[in-house]
Design a protein around this motif. Structure first.
Motif, PDB file in Angstrom:
ATOM      1  N   ALA A  13       0.829  -1.202   0.000  1.00 44.29           N
ATOM      2  CA  ALA A  13       0.000   0.000   0.000  1.00 44.29           C
ATOM      3  C   ALA A  13       0.863   1.252   0.000  1.00 44.29           C
ATOM      4  N   ILE A  16       2.453   1.611  -3.448  1.00 43.02           N
ATOM      5  CA  ILE A  16       1.455   2.095  -4.407  1.00 43.02           C
ATOM      6  C   ILE A  16       1.192   3.578  -4.199  1.00 43.02           C
ATOM      7  N   SER A  20       2.961   4.996  -7.603  1.00 40.23           N
ATOM      8  CA  SER A  20       2.058   4.616  -8.696  1.00 40.23           C
ATOM      9  C   SER A  20       1.574   5.786  -9.540  1.00 40.23           C
ATOM     10  N   LEU A  22      -0.913   7.551  -8.564  1.00 42.97           N
ATOM     11  CA  LEU A  22      -2.268   7.793  -8.071  1.00 42.97           C
ATOM     12  C   LEU A  22      -2.213   8.789  -6.919  1.00 42.97           C
ATOM     13  N   ARG A  24      -3.293   9.909  -3.196  1.00 44.35           N
ATOM     14  CA  ARG A  24      -3.509   9.056  -2.020  1.00 44.35           C
ATOM     15  C   ARG A  24      -4.980   8.691  -1.833  1.00 44.35           C
ATOM     16  N   GLN A  26      -7.163   8.225  -4.164  1.00 43.14           N
ATOM     17  CA  GLN A  26      -7.438   7.188  -5.164  1.00 43.14           C
ATOM     18  C   GLN A  26      -6.850   5.852  -4.724  1.00 43.14           C
ATOM     19  N   ALA A  27      -5.597   5.887  -4.260  1.00 39.85           N
ATOM     20  CA  ALA A  27      -4.936   4.658  -3.828  1.00 39.85           C
ATOM     21  C   ALA A  27      -5.685   4.026  -2.655  1.00 39.85           C
ATOM     22  N   SER A  29      -8.818   4.362  -1.835  1.00 39.81           N
ATOM     23  CA  SER A  29     -10.093   3.835  -2.322  1.00 39.81           C
ATOM     24  C   SER A  29      -9.893   2.518  -3.052  1.00 39.81           C
ATOM     25  N   ASP A  30      -8.885   2.470  -3.931  1.00 38.88           N
ATOM     26  CA  ASP A  30      -8.609   1.240  -4.677  1.00 38.88           C
ATOM     27  C   ASP A  30      -8.239   0.084  -3.756  1.00 38.88           C
ATOM     28  N   LEU A  31      -7.545   0.405  -2.669  1.00 41.65           N
ATOM     29  CA  LEU A  31      -7.112  -0.629  -1.727  1.00 41.65           C
ATOM     30  C   LEU A  31      -8.186  -0.982  -0.703  1.00 41.65           C
ATOM     31  N   GLY A  32      -9.237  -0.181  -0.646  1.00 35.47           N
ATOM     32  CA  GLY A  32     -10.316  -0.447   0.304  1.00 35.47           C
ATOM     33  C   GLY A  32      -9.965  -0.095   1.736  1.00 35.47           C
TER      34      GLY A  32
END
Length: 82
Positions: A13, A16, A20, A22, A24, A26-27, A29-32
Motif C-alpha cells: 500500500a 502504491i 504509482s 495515483l 492518495r 485514489q490509492a 479507495s482502490d485498496l479499500g
C-alpha cells in the motif's frame, strides 16, 4: 477491534501510494482502506526501502540494459539520440 492487515499489504500500500502516480485518496479507495490509515502507514514507512524483495535485481538489470544501449549506439550511430 479494527481490521488487521499484513505487513506485506501495508508495504504494498505504501509503495502504491508513493510510486504509482495515483493520488492518495485514489490509492486508498482502490485498496479499500481509509485515507487516514494510508497516510499513517506512509508516514511510518516513508524511509523504508520500498524496492526490495523480488525487485532487488532491478538495478543490476538496468545497468545491463544501459550497457547494451551503449554498445548498440556505438555499432549503429544512427540510433543515437540528439
Amino acid at each position: 477491534m479494527g481490521t488487521r492487515y499484513t505487513d506485506e499489504f501495508r508495504g504494498d500500500a505504501v509503495r502504491i501510494a508513493t510510486t504509482s502516480g495515483l493520488t492518495r485518496p485514489q490509492a486508498a479507495s482502490d485498496l479499500g482502506i481509509w485515507l487516514s490509515t494510508l497516510n499513517n502507514w506512509v508516514q511510518k514507512h516513508q524511509h523504508d526501502d520500498l524496492v526490495s524483495g523480488p525487485y532487488e535485481d532491478v538495478e543490476k538489470e538496468n545497468e545491463r540494459l544501459r550497457k547494451d544501449v551503449r554498445l548498440l549506439r556505438e555499432e549503429y550511430p544512427c540510433w543515437s539520440s540528439g
